[in-house]
Design an enzyme around this catalytic site. Structure first.
Site, PDB file in Angstrom:
ATOM      1  N   ARG A 144       0.105  -0.174  -0.324  1.00 21.93           N
ATOM      2  CA  ARG A 144       0.370   0.892  -1.286  1.00 21.93           C
ATOM      3  C   ARG A 144       1.671   1.656  -1.051  1.00 21.93           C
ATOM      4  O   ARG A 144       2.324   2.048  -2.017  1.00 21.93           O
ATOM      5  CB  ARG A 144      -0.803   1.875  -1.259  1.00 21.93           C
ATOM      6  CG  ARG A 144      -0.581   3.120  -2.086  1.00 21.93           C
ATOM      7  CD  ARG A 144      -1.834   3.982  -2.109  1.00 21.93           C
ATOM      8  NE  ARG A 144      -1.719   5.050  -3.072  1.00 21.93           N
ATOM      9  CZ  ARG A 144      -1.379   6.303  -2.769  1.00 21.93           C
ATOM     10  NH1 ARG A 144      -1.115   6.633  -1.530  1.00 21.93           N
ATOM     11  NH2 ARG A 144      -1.299   7.226  -3.707  1.00 21.93           N
TER      12      ARG A 144
ATOM     13  N   GLU B 213     -16.543  -6.695  -8.606  1.00 19.94           N
ATOM     14  CA  GLU B 213     -15.700  -7.606  -7.839  1.00 19.94           C
ATOM     15  C   GLU B 213     -16.401  -8.927  -7.538  1.00 19.94           C
ATOM     16  O   GLU B 213     -15.760  -9.996  -7.527  1.00 19.94           O
ATOM     17  CB  GLU B 213     -15.262  -6.938  -6.535  1.00 19.94           C
ATOM     18  CG  GLU B 213     -14.389  -5.688  -6.731  1.00 19.94           C
ATOM     19  CD  GLU B 213     -15.162  -4.418  -7.060  1.00 19.94           C
ATOM     20  OE1 GLU B 213     -16.419  -4.440  -7.024  1.00 19.94           O
ATOM     21  OE2 GLU B 213     -14.522  -3.387  -7.366  1.00 19.94           O
TER      22      GLU B 213
HETATM   23  C1  LIG Z   1     -16.356  -1.124  -5.209  1.00 20.51           C
HETATM   24  C2  LIG Z   1     -15.236  -0.331  -5.765  1.00 20.51           C
HETATM   25  N1  LIG Z   1     -14.375  -0.916  -6.623  1.00 20.51           N
HETATM   26  C3  LIG Z   1     -13.331  -0.214  -7.102  1.00 20.51           C
HETATM   27  C4  LIG Z   1     -13.121   1.074  -6.729  1.00 20.51           C
HETATM   28  C5  LIG Z   1     -11.912   1.845  -7.238  1.00 20.51           C
HETATM   29  N2  LIG Z   1     -12.348   2.893  -8.151  1.00 20.51           N
HETATM   30  C6  LIG Z   1     -12.507   4.168  -7.750  1.00 20.51           C
HETATM   31  S1  LIG Z   1     -13.078   5.174  -8.965  1.00 20.51           S
HETATM   32  C7  LIG Z   1     -13.084   3.889 -10.078  1.00 20.51           C
HETATM   33  C8  LIG Z   1     -13.512   4.141 -11.491  1.00 20.51           C
HETATM   34  C9  LIG Z   1     -14.908   4.611 -11.539  1.00 20.51           C
HETATM   35  O1  LIG Z   1     -15.309   4.860 -12.855  1.00 20.51           O
HETATM   36  P1  LIG Z   1     -16.466   5.913 -13.091  1.00 20.51           P
HETATM   37  O2  LIG Z   1     -17.639   5.529 -12.263  1.00 20.51           O
HETATM   38  O3  LIG Z   1     -16.675   6.014 -14.541  1.00 20.51           O
HETATM   39  O4  LIG Z   1     -15.894   7.252 -12.495  1.00 20.51           O
HETATM   40  P2  LIG Z   1     -14.872   8.266 -13.237  1.00 20.51           P
HETATM   41  O5  LIG Z   1     -13.599   7.541 -13.473  1.00 20.51           O
HETATM   42  O6  LIG Z   1     -15.536   8.682 -14.493  1.00 20.51           O
HETATM   43  O7  LIG Z   1     -14.705   9.363 -12.256  1.00 20.51           O
HETATM   44  C10 LIG Z   1     -12.658   2.706  -9.469  1.00 20.51           C
HETATM   45  C11 LIG Z   1     -12.525   1.415 -10.146  1.00 20.51           C
HETATM   46  C12 LIG Z   1     -14.032   1.639  -5.822  1.00 20.51           C
HETATM   47  N3  LIG Z   1     -13.889   2.880  -5.364  1.00 20.51           N
HETATM   48  N4  LIG Z   1     -15.082   0.918  -5.365  1.00 20.51           N
END
Ligand SMILES: Cc1ncc(C[n+]2csc(CCOP(=O)(O)OP(=O)(O)O)c2C)c(N)n1
Ligand SMILES: [Mg+2]
Lengths: 283, 322
Positions: free
Chosen positions: B175, B66
Site C-alpha cells: 500500500r 473471496e
Molecule cells: C474478509 C474481508 N474482505 C474485505 C474486506 C475489506 N472491506 C472492509 S469494509 C468493506 C465493505 C463492507 O461493506 P459493509 O459491510 O456494507 O460496510 P459499510 O461499507 O456499510 O461500512 C470491505 C470490502 C474486509 N475487511 N474483510
C-alpha cells in the site's frame, strides 16, 4: 444506570459523532461513514438496552454481550465504550496510533476493555456471537447476545453458515442487527452484489425478522431493539434489519459510500463539528 | 540520513507497488484478450479501476466473497482464461487457503492471485489486515510460484510477466508510497534473482519493500568499511538457489530482509538452501513471531526491526559469527 430519555440519548449521540470525526481526523485514517450511520444504534444499545458492566470482565457472566462483526466501524464503538465508562475518553486521542489499545480494528491483544474478540476481517462475528450465546444457554444464563454486521458483509459465505446454524440450534438468545445502509466500499450494494431481499433470505433460513425503518431516529431504534428483545426466547434467532444512512448527521457525508473509509480535512472537520453540538465535552 | 549517503540506487519519485500492479494488469489485458480481472469489493485499493473501465466484459466484481472468487477464477481457467484475482493479502491467502489449495494449486490452474496491502506497511488498519504469514502459506503449496517485487516498476513488470507464464502464481505487493529505483524497461524473469550490488563481506538477500532498506543499508555499511552484496529475491519460489550459493560461497554469511514472519519467509528459504548445500551463518531481519499493530509504515518498520538500521546491525552480527 438510570434510564435515559430519548432526548438524553440523542444528546449522547451528538457527542459520539463528534468523537468519531475527531478521532478519524486526528490520524487521517479510519471509517467515519458507517460509524456515523450506526451511532443511534450504539447509543441505544449501550445507554439503554444492554445489561452490562463497564468494569469489564471477559467472561461477562450474567451480562448481555455485544459483538461487532464489521470491525472497521471501531470509532463509534470506542466512543460509546469510553463514554459509558469502559476507559477514559482521553484515550480516544490514541486511536490508530502506534502503541495504542485503540487499534484500527477492534482487538483483544492490547487488552482494551469492552472487546471480546478481534474483528476486521469480515464475515466472522456472527459465528462467534452464536458460540457465546450457546455457552450462555449451557450455563442457564438468561442474558442476550447482540451482534452487528454490515450489509455488504452479508456477501461472505460464512454469514450464511452461521445463519443456518443459529436457526438449527434454536439460538433464540441472539439478536443480530444488519446495518442496512445499502453501501459498501466500491459503491451501492445493489450495483456491487445485489442482496435483493434480506428479510426473505433470513426468514427462509428460519429467523424471526423485524425492520427498523428509521435507523437514525433514536426513538425508532430503541423501539426496534425492544421489539427484537420481545421476540427473543421463542425458539428462533432474531434479525433486526436496521435501515440507516451512511454518514448520518453530517450533511456532506450522508448517503454515499464515498466516506466509507476517508478522513475529513481540517476544513471539513470544522464544518462537520458545526453541525453537531458538543454535549458531554470533547476528549 | 539517506541524503548524505552514497547510494548505488537512487530515486526521484515514490509510488505504491499496488499501482504497478494496476498499470501492469492494464497492459497485460491489452496484450492478451484471455486476461480476466476479478475483485472482491476493493477495486480502488487494488488499482483495478483502469482495467475494469477498458475491459468491462472481462472484469467481474464478486462482492465481499473471496472464497467464491477463488473458485470462479479456477473455473475460468478451464476455458483458457487467465484470471487475476484482487484483494488484500490477508484475504488472498489465509481466508481462502483451502480454496486455493484444492481448486487452484492441486488442480494446477492458471490463476494469478494478486495481493495488496501485504505486511506491516499498510499501516493504521492494524494487525487484522497486516498479514505476515502469507509467503509461508503460499510457498508451502506445491505448484505455486511466489513473487514479492520491490517497487512500482518491478511490480508492473512482474504483473506482465506472470500473465505470460502458465501456472498458479501468488503476487504480493503493498500500500505505501515507496521509492522507485529500478528500471522502468526491465524484463522480469520469474525465478531469477537479481544481483543489484556486488560485495565481498556479507550478502543481503532482500525481498519486497525491504529491498530499498537493503540498498540504504549497503551504503551505510560501505561508509563503515564493510562490503555488502545486495541480491533482490523477487521470486521466493522457485528460489534461485544457484545465485544464493554462489554469493555466499564468496561472502561466507548472509542477512535476509523481508516484511514477513521469520517463520516461513524468505529467511527460512535461504537458510534451508544454505543448510543443505553450504552451511553458513544467517541473520534474519523480519518479524519475530508477533502480530503487527496500527501505526504509520515508518514507525512500524522501526518498532518491529525492519529498517535499514536493523539490516546494518544484522550484517555486523552475522559478520562476527563468520
Ligand atoms: C474478509 C474481508 N474482505 C474485505 C474486506 C475489506 N472491506 C472492509 S469494509 C468493506 C465493505 C463492507 O461493506 P459493509 O459491510 O456494507 O460496510 P459499510 O461499507 O456499510 O461500512 C470491505 C470490502 C474486509 N475487511 N474483510
Ligand atoms: Mg454497508
Amino acid at each position: 444506570m438510570e434510564k435515559k430519555s430519548i432526548e438524553q440519548l440523542e444528546s449522547v449521540a451528538s457527542q459520539v459523532r463528534r468523537d468519531i470525526l475527531r478521532m478519524v481526523h486526528a490520524v487521517q485514517s479510519g471509517h467515519p461513514g458507517a460509524s456515523l450511520g450506526c451511532t443511534e444504534f450504539f447509543v441505544a444499545l449501550y445507554f439503554d438496552q444492554l445489561n452490562h458492566d463497564s468494569n469489564f470482565k471477559m467472561e461477562g457472566k450474567g451480562e448481555d454481550l455485544f459483538f461487532l462483526s464489521n470491525g472497521h466501524i471501531s470509532p463509534v464503538w470506542y466512543s460509546v465504550l469510553s463514554r459509558s465508562g469502559y476507559f477514559s475518553p482521553e484515550e480516544m486521542d490514541t486511536f490508530r496510533k502506534l502503541n495504542s489499545r485503540l487499534q484500527g480494528h477492534p482487538a483483544t491483544e492490547e487488552g482494551l476493555p469492552g472487546i471480546r474478540i478481534a474483528s476486521g476481517s469480515l464475515g466472522q462475528g456472527m459465528s462467534v456471537a452464536i458460540g457465546a450465546a450457546q455457552a450462555k444457554k449451557i450455563d442457564g444464563d438468561g442474558s442476550t447476545v447482540y451482534v452487528l454486521m454490515g450489509d455488504g458483509e452479508q456477501e461472505e459465505g460464512q454469514v450464511w453458515e452461521a445463519a443456518m446454524y443459529a436457526a438449527h440450534w434454536k439460538v433464540d438468545n441472539l439478536i443480530a442487527t444488519i446495518d442496512l445502509n445499502r453501501q459498501q466500499i466500491d459503491g451501492p450494494t445493489a450495483e456491487i452484489m445485489d442482496l435483493i431481499d434480506l428479510r426473505a433470505k433470513y426468514e427462509s433460513f428460519g429467523w424471526e425478522v423485524i425492520d427498523t425503518l428509521q435507523g437514525n431516529d433514536m426513538k425508532s431504534v430503541v423501539e426496534g431493539l425492544e421489539k427484537a428483545k420481545s421476540l427473543s426466547g421463542k425458539g428462533k434467532p432474531v434479525m433486526n434489519l436496521l435501515h440507516t444512512e451512511m454518514g448520518f448527521g453530517v450533511d456532506f457525508m450522508v448517503g454515499t459510500h464515498k466516506w466509507h473509509g476517508i478522513a475529513p480535512s481540517d476544513e471539513q472537520l470544522a464544518n462537520a463539528l458545526g453541525q453537531l453540538p458538543e454535549t458531554i465535552g470533547d476528549f | 540520513m539517506e541524503k548524505t549517503l552514497d547510494l548505488k540506487f537512487n530515486y526521484t519519485e515514490k509510488k505504491d507497488t499496488r499501482s504497478g500492479f494496476g498499470d501492469g494488469l492494464l497492459e497485460a489485458g491489452r496484450k492478451n484478450p484471455n486476461v480476466v480481472g476479478l475483485c472482491a469489493d476493493l477495486i480502488g485499493s487494488l488499482k483495478m479501476g483502469a482495467f475494469q473501465k477498458e475491459f468491462p466484459e472481462r472484469f467481474f466484481q464478486t462482492g465481499i466473497a473471496e472464497a467464491n472468487m477463488m473458485g470462479i477464477a479456477a473455473g475460468m481457467t478451464i476455458n483458457g482464461k487467465i484470471p487475476f484475482t484482487g484483494t488484500f493479502a490477508n484475504f488472498s491467502t489465509g481466508r481462502v487457503y483451502d480454496q486455493i489449495r484444492q481448486s487452484i494449486a492441486y488442480s494446477g490452474k492458471n490463476v494469478k492471485i494478486c495481493a495488496s496491502h501485504a505486511g506491516l506497511t499498510l499501516g493504521e488498519d492494524g494487525a487484522t489486515h497486516q498479514i505476515l504469514e502469507d509467503v509461508g502459506m503460499m510457498k508451502m503449496l506445491p505448484h505455486m510460484t511466489v513473487i514479492n517485487p520491490c517497487d512500482y516498476n518491478q511490480t508492473k513488470a512482474a504483473t506482465i510477466a506472470i500473465a505470460e507464464y502458465e501456472g498458479p502464481v501468488y503476487l504480493r505487493f503493498g500500500r505505501p508510497s515507496w521509492p522507485i529505483f529500478t528500471d522502468p524497461a526491465q524484463k522480469f524473469e520469474i525465478g531469477k534473482a537479481w544481483k543489484m550490488i556486488e560485495g565481498t563481506d556479507v550478502t543481503i538477500f532482500a525481498t519486497g519493500h525491504l529491498v530499498w532498506e537493503a540498498v540504504v543499508a549497503e551504503a551505510i555499511l560501505r561508509s563503515e568499511g564493510i562490503s555488502a552484496e545486495v541480491i533482490n529475491i523477487h521470486t521466493i519460489k522457485p528460489l534461485d538457489e544457484e545465485a544464493i550459493l554462489d554469493s555466499v560461497a564468496k561472502t561466507g554469511c548472509a542477512v535476509t530482509a523481508e516484511e514477513h514472519q521469520y517463520n516461513g519467509g524468505l529467511g527460512d528459504s535461504v537458510a534451508q538452501t544454505l543448510a543443505r548445500h553450504n552451511p553458513a551463518p544467517v541473520e534474519y531481519v523480519g518479524v519475530n513471531d508477533s502480530f503487527g499493530e496500527s501505526g504509520t509504515p515508518t514507525e512500524l518498520l522501526e518498532k518491529y526491526g525492519l529498517n535499514a538500521a536493523n539490516i546494518v546491525a544484522a550484517a555486523k552480527k552475522v559478520l562476527a559469527r563468520k
